[in-house]
Design an enzyme around this catalytic site. Structure first.
Site, PDB file in Angstrom:
ATOM      1  N   CYS A   1       3.706  -5.112  16.075  1.00  0.00           N
ATOM      2  CA  CYS A   1       3.126  -4.316  16.871  1.00  0.00           C
ATOM      3  C   CYS A   1       1.456  -4.350  17.027  1.00  0.00           C
ATOM      4  O   CYS A   1       0.964  -4.862  16.165  1.00  0.00           O
ATOM      5  CB  CYS A   1       3.183  -2.795  16.142  1.00  0.00           C
TER       6      CYS A   1
ATOM      7  N   CYS B   1      -1.131  -2.609  15.047  1.00  0.00           N
ATOM      8  CA  CYS B   1      -0.815  -2.142  13.476  1.00  0.00           C
ATOM      9  C   CYS B   1      -1.560  -3.455  12.689  1.00  0.00           C
ATOM     10  O   CYS B   1      -1.279  -4.732  13.043  1.00  0.00           O
ATOM     11  CB  CYS B   1       0.787  -2.364  13.114  1.00  0.00           C
TER      12      CYS B   1
ATOM     13  N   CYS C   1      -2.627   1.709   8.162  1.00  0.00           N
ATOM     14  CA  CYS C   1      -1.677   0.761   7.102  1.00  0.00           C
ATOM     15  C   CYS C   1      -2.252  -0.684   7.293  1.00  0.00           C
ATOM     16  O   CYS C   1      -2.456  -1.176   8.266  1.00  0.00           O
ATOM     17  CB  CYS C   1      -0.432   0.950   7.691  1.00  0.00           C
TER      18      CYS C   1
ATOM     19  N   CYS D   1       3.502   8.622   1.252  1.00  0.00           N
ATOM     20  CA  CYS D   1       3.703   7.720   2.172  1.00  0.00           C
ATOM     21  C   CYS D   1       3.952   6.271   1.479  1.00  0.00           C
ATOM     22  O   CYS D   1       3.002   5.758   0.719  1.00  0.00           O
ATOM     23  CB  CYS D   1       2.448   7.494   3.366  1.00  0.00           C
TER      24      CYS D   1
ATOM     25  N   GLU E   1       0.761  -1.187  -0.103  1.00  0.00           N
ATOM     26  CA  GLU E   1      -0.039  -0.033   0.044  1.00  0.00           C
ATOM     27  C   GLU E   1       0.811   1.219   0.096  1.00  0.00           C
ATOM     28  O   GLU E   1       1.817   1.514   0.663  1.00  0.00           O
ATOM     29  CB  GLU E   1      -0.825   0.059   1.260  1.00  0.00           C
TER      30      GLU E   1
ATOM     31  N   CYS F   1       5.718  -7.210   7.673  1.00  0.00           N
ATOM     32  CA  CYS F   1       6.310  -6.645   8.735  1.00  0.00           C
ATOM     33  C   CYS F   1       6.733  -7.585   9.828  1.00  0.00           C
ATOM     34  O   CYS F   1       5.861  -8.441  10.251  1.00  0.00           O
ATOM     35  CB  CYS F   1       5.662  -5.498   9.288  1.00  0.00           C
TER      36      CYS F   1
END
Length: 358
Positions: free
Chosen positions: A123, A126, A343, A112, A86, A119
């Site tokens: 987190c 997230c 995100c 961005c 994204e 990832c």
């Protein structure tokens, strides 16, 4: 075939001669928005033909976008291997035109970009972490996001944009490719986006912050802090077990930054989690002696998250306390609340739609 956007001019000149041809190629791609080698009319036909068999210049394909009422646009891109990432175009200031139709102030944009497919950081707030880590993006896949967005939104070449490496992934976990992308974007024959217009955000990989500093790219640094105690930060961000707050602050203190700039500390503020006055007081103490700017980000809720958006009143009290103690602090203007702004949201939503229609 190789992605031409992965190469600096110096690297291209190693196998494209004479050297001035690499400058022409860069100008065709980054200044003239050429999408194929056939468009590069200043190149000899035999060179164009050989380039077609060796390189491609479109590393990604836009498969979905969502446009917010505030003008923000969220893009879902598909890469050559079918993986998706994204990117977001954020309009920061509108164009101002006088009564005679003359532009008084140009529009300003921030883009961005993602640095990884997925990832590793995990987190808890997230959505990207939910899908795990798949792979790093190449420098050309990072550059390609910016090139595509500028071109498709008809942002003129001479209009510089700000770049934030705050999309999917941990930029410092892919440091070599991110650093290479920064240098490609800086090239005056390319997009000529200066280092001071590029901000690299990290969840706090202290050793990599030090390495980034040694690269001396001239970029701005943003730290995703989000908590003022190791206990809470470990719950929110597992990376804190490897790099606690003290180690992150130590790395920040040694990071080279333009004297006119500040290190940004991003603080994702969540209701009844980290939005109290005691949190604000602890943050002021933590930042003592650092030329810092705190950016308060109101949590953007998504399905399945245990966290909630804080009240505007609490956020303003938090900001006011920091400012009263001499800490530069802003509340980030929320954008894209009516679309999949957080995100990973657009990617997850697209998965759901595909499953529903399968």
């Amino acid at each position: 075939m190789k992605n031409l956007l992965d190469y600096t001019q110096a690297e291209l000149s190693e196998f494209i001669q004479p050297k001035f041809r690499t400058k022409q190629i860069y100008e065709w791609i980054y200044k003239k928005n050429a999408r194929s080698f056939d468009e590069m009319s200043s190149l000899p036909k035999d060179l164009r033909e050989s380039l077609k068999y060796e390189f491609y210049i479109e590393p990604l394909e836009m498969i979905k976008n969502e446009i917010s009422s505030d003008g923000s646009i969220k893009y879902l891109f598909k890469l050559k291997d079918g993986k998706t990432i994204e990117s977001v175009l954020l309009p920061m200031k509108e164009e101002i035109v006088d009564e005679n139709g003359k532009t008084q102030k140009h529009a300003r944009y921030t883009i961005c970009v993602s640095s990884q497919v997925g990832c590793k950081m995990g987190c808890s707030f997230c959505l990207t972490a939910k899908g795990g880590f798949i792979r790093n993006l190449t420098a050309g896949e990072i550059v390609g996001q910016i090139l595509w967005i500028k071109r498709e939104n008809k942002i003129p070449y001479e209009r510089r944009v700000n770049i934030v490496y705050m999309g999917m992934g941990e930029p410092l976990d892919n440091l070599n490719n991110v650093a290479k992308a920064v240098n490609i974007l800086k090239d005056n024959d390319g997009l000529a986006i200066g280092a001071r217009r590029q901000t690299i955000s990290t969840s706090g990989l202290a050793s990599q912050i030090k390495k980034l500093g040694e690269f001396d790219l001239g970029v701005l640094l943003a730290i995703s802090l989000h908590a003022v105690t190791d206990e809470l930060r470990e719950k929110l961000m597992p990376v804190n077990k490897a790099y606690n707050i003290a180690s992150v602050m130590d790395a920040v203190r040694g990071f080279p930054i333009d004297m006119r700039k500040r290190v940004m500390f991003e603080y994702l503020i969540m209701d009844k989690v980290n939005d109290s006055q005691n949190d604000a007081k602890a943050l002021v103490k933590l930042l003592h002696g650092i030329k810092a700017k705190v950016n308060l980000i109101l949590f953007n809720p998504h399905e399945g998250s245990p966290y909630q958006r804080p009240s505007q009143e609490n956020v303003e009290k938090f900001r006011d306390y920091l400012q009263s103690r001499g800490v530069t602090c802003t509340i980030r203007q929320s954008k894209g609340l009516d679309i999949s702004a957080a995100c990973g949201q657009l990617k997850e939503r697209s998965k759901g739609e595909n499953s529903a229609t399968a």
